[in-house]
Design an enzyme around this catalytic site. Sequence first.
Site, PDB file in Angstrom:
ATOM      1  N   GLY A  84       0.826  -1.120  -0.003  1.00  9.21           N
ATOM      2  CA  GLY A  84       0.042  -0.157   0.048  1.00  9.21           C
ATOM      3  C   GLY A  84       0.851   1.337   0.081  1.00  9.21           C
ATOM      4  N   THR A  85       2.097   1.325   0.795  1.00 14.09           N
ATOM      5  CA  THR A  85       2.699   2.355   0.906  1.00 14.09           C
ATOM      6  C   THR A  85       3.133   2.872  -0.516  1.00 14.09           C
ATOM      7  OG1 THR A  85       3.414   1.935   2.908  1.00 14.09           O
ATOM      8  CG2 THR A  85       4.914   3.295   2.057  1.00 14.09           C
ATOM      9  N   GLN A 192      -7.599  -0.111   3.066  1.00 21.09           N
ATOM     10  CA  GLN A 192      -8.665  -0.898   4.028  1.00 21.09           C
ATOM     11  C   GLN A 192      -9.949  -1.279   3.476  1.00 21.09           C
ATOM     12  OE1 GLN A 192      -8.042  -1.547   7.007  1.00 21.09           O
ATOM     13  NE2 GLN A 192      -5.941  -0.653   7.382  1.00 21.09           N
ATOM     14  N   SER A 212      -3.334  -3.335  -0.642  1.00 21.35           N
ATOM     15  CA  SER A 212      -2.245  -3.809   0.029  1.00 21.35           C
ATOM     16  C   SER A 212      -2.411  -5.488   0.078  1.00 21.35           C
ATOM     17  CB  SER A 212      -1.963  -3.105   1.251  1.00 21.35           C
ATOM     18  OG  SER A 212      -1.123  -3.919   2.024  1.00 21.35           O
ATOM     19  N   HIS A 214      -1.235  -7.629   2.366  1.00 26.51           N
ATOM     20  CA  HIS A 214      -1.523  -8.175   3.825  1.00 26.51           C
ATOM     21  C   HIS A 214      -2.634  -7.854   4.606  1.00 26.51           C
ATOM     22  CE1 HIS A 214       0.081  -4.860   6.340  1.00 26.51           C
ATOM     23  NE2 HIS A 214       0.488  -4.413   5.221  1.00 26.51           N
ATOM     24  N   THR A 251      12.876  -6.396 -10.717  1.00 25.68           N
ATOM     25  CA  THR A 251      12.201  -8.017 -10.632  1.00 25.68           C
ATOM     26  C   THR A 251      11.223  -8.244  -9.850  1.00 25.68           C
ATOM     27  OG1 THR A 251      14.450  -8.547 -11.394  1.00 25.68           O
ATOM     28  CG2 THR A 251      12.900 -10.505 -10.647  1.00 25.68           C
ATOM     29  N   CYS A 340       2.266   5.202  21.465  1.00 25.74           N
ATOM     30  CA  CYS A 340       2.915   4.072  21.318  1.00 25.74           C
ATOM     31  C   CYS A 340       2.641   3.130  20.573  1.00 25.74           C
ATOM     32  CB  CYS A 340       2.873   3.572  23.074  1.00 25.74           C
ATOM     33  SG  CYS A 340       3.847   4.534  23.882  1.00 25.74           S
TER      34      CYS A 340
HETATM   35  C1  LIG Z   1      -4.972   3.189   4.932  1.00 32.60           C
HETATM   36  C2  LIG Z   1      -3.816   2.611   4.701  1.00 32.60           C
HETATM   37  N1  LIG Z   1      -3.087   2.944   3.720  1.00 32.60           N
HETATM   38  C3  LIG Z   1      -1.736   2.358   3.241  1.00 32.60           C
HETATM   39  C4  LIG Z   1      -1.259   1.487   4.386  1.00 32.60           C
HETATM   40  C5  LIG Z   1       0.136   0.928   3.864  1.00 32.60           C
HETATM   41  O1  LIG Z   1      -0.091  -0.388   3.388  1.00 32.60           O
HETATM   42  P1  LIG Z   1       1.355  -1.419   3.532  1.00 32.60           P
HETATM   43  O2  LIG Z   1       1.384  -1.744   4.987  1.00 32.60           O
HETATM   44  O3  LIG Z   1       0.794  -2.328   2.210  1.00 32.60           O
HETATM   45  O4  LIG Z   1       2.418  -0.419   3.178  1.00 32.60           O
HETATM   46  C6  LIG Z   1      -2.140   0.994   5.272  1.00 32.60           C
HETATM   47  C7  LIG Z   1      -1.421   0.193   6.326  1.00 32.60           C
HETATM   48  O5  LIG Z   1      -1.895   0.123   7.326  1.00 32.60           O
HETATM   49  C8  LIG Z   1      -3.346   1.718   5.379  1.00 32.60           C
HETATM   50  O6  LIG Z   1      -3.970   1.194   6.553  1.00 32.60           O
END
Ligand SMILES: Cc1ncc(COP(=O)(O)O)c(C=O)c1O
Length: 400
Positions: A84-85, A192, A212, A214, A251, A340
């Site tokens: 996702g990032t 999400q 994403s 995971h 790759t 935290c």
């Molecule tokens: C709304 C949202 N965007 C992006 C991400 C980032 O995804 P990833 O962990 O696959 O980089 C998250 C992860 O918690 C998320 O909740």
Amino acid sequence: MLGPASRWLEDFILQKIYLDHNATTPLHPEVLDAMLPVLGEFFGNPSSIHSEGRKARVLLDEARERVAELVGAGPGEIIFTSGGTESNNLALLGVALGQKKKNARIITCDIEHPSILNPCKQLEQLGFHIDRLPVNREGRINLDQLRETIRDSTVLISLQHANSEVGTLQDVEKIGEIAAEKSIPFHTDAVQTVGKIPMDVKKIPVDFLSISSHKLNGPKGSGALFMKRGLSALFPTLSGGNQEKKRRGGTENVAGIVGLGIASELAKKHLESDARNSLANLREYFSERIEDSIPGVTLLGDREFRLPNTLNLSIDGANGEALLIGLDVQGISVSTGSACSSGSSLPSHVLTAMQVPEHRINSSLRFSLGISNTKEEIDVVMDTLARLVSLNRKDSRVVG
Ligand SMILES: Cc1ncc(COP(=O)(O)O)c(C=O)c1O
């Protein structure tokens, strides 16, 4: 064969109740089964011409079709990323750096994930202007304010579909219509939502959408960006070989992509079955039980426009961190909106932007359910939580 230590660990894990699926989800056993041969015998590089390479290419193509199916896209509209990032970074930086307008502006909002907020800060340093929309107390943006914020120099609107902390959903259909009226590309961070609620890019006018793996029982380090056919080229943030039609060099993580493909197929089946309603029903059962048996509980987020699996509550007079630790000791995993738990020393930027008072942020807990949670587990959590809250409230009174 498992040794005694890992068997003990396995027993311990089996007894755990995991209610933190917005943070990450366990790998589905069918996903693992599909990935293992790719880590072993099907090790080829998809760019190689020989048979090992061709096999890996076929696996990649099959996964692309599965991911595309889940969101109603064409396979050519899916770009594989590391999660996702990266998908969010690619959409933001890729559009911003790939366009030619002077004084270009991007619209986003205050409660986005850091993988949106931080690239926006980088773009600001490069001279772009970022318009950050505020949200109301439920975490929704105001659509009139969005309309008023659009300028001729706006080159992208990036607004999340669902918020990870409170589960609030933005009205992406309307946002997409507003963006389309002004011919501005619309990106949504749907990390999400994909796999949790139906998503069809043919019905929602969206140009870019982040996924994403995971978060939908797939492996970590794998994801995708949907990019609508016909859009002008993205500036590739990972520049290298010709992979992903030159939109993302490097790759391919074939095992991770295969995992994402199978996870997408399973999620699609799940969404088409009755199981989808049962998750929302389970969340409602939990919510009602908490609200009936623990006085002074406030729901954070929007009651109606919310992910079916998410419940974020503030529990008057209790300390969220202490409850989280108490629950963890009892084998129950949740998260909080205070310091935290998120790895930061600051209170949640989401709850702060929603104008949740600090004492409520400090007493907030997020429960996020997944496909394997049961009513029996919720009953166990409920009993444990009620006991811990009453102890915690007594402790807080003694300390003052
Ligand atoms: C709304 C949202 N965007 C992006 C991400 C980032 O995804 P990833 O962990 O696959 O980089 C998250 C992860 O918690 C998320 O909740």
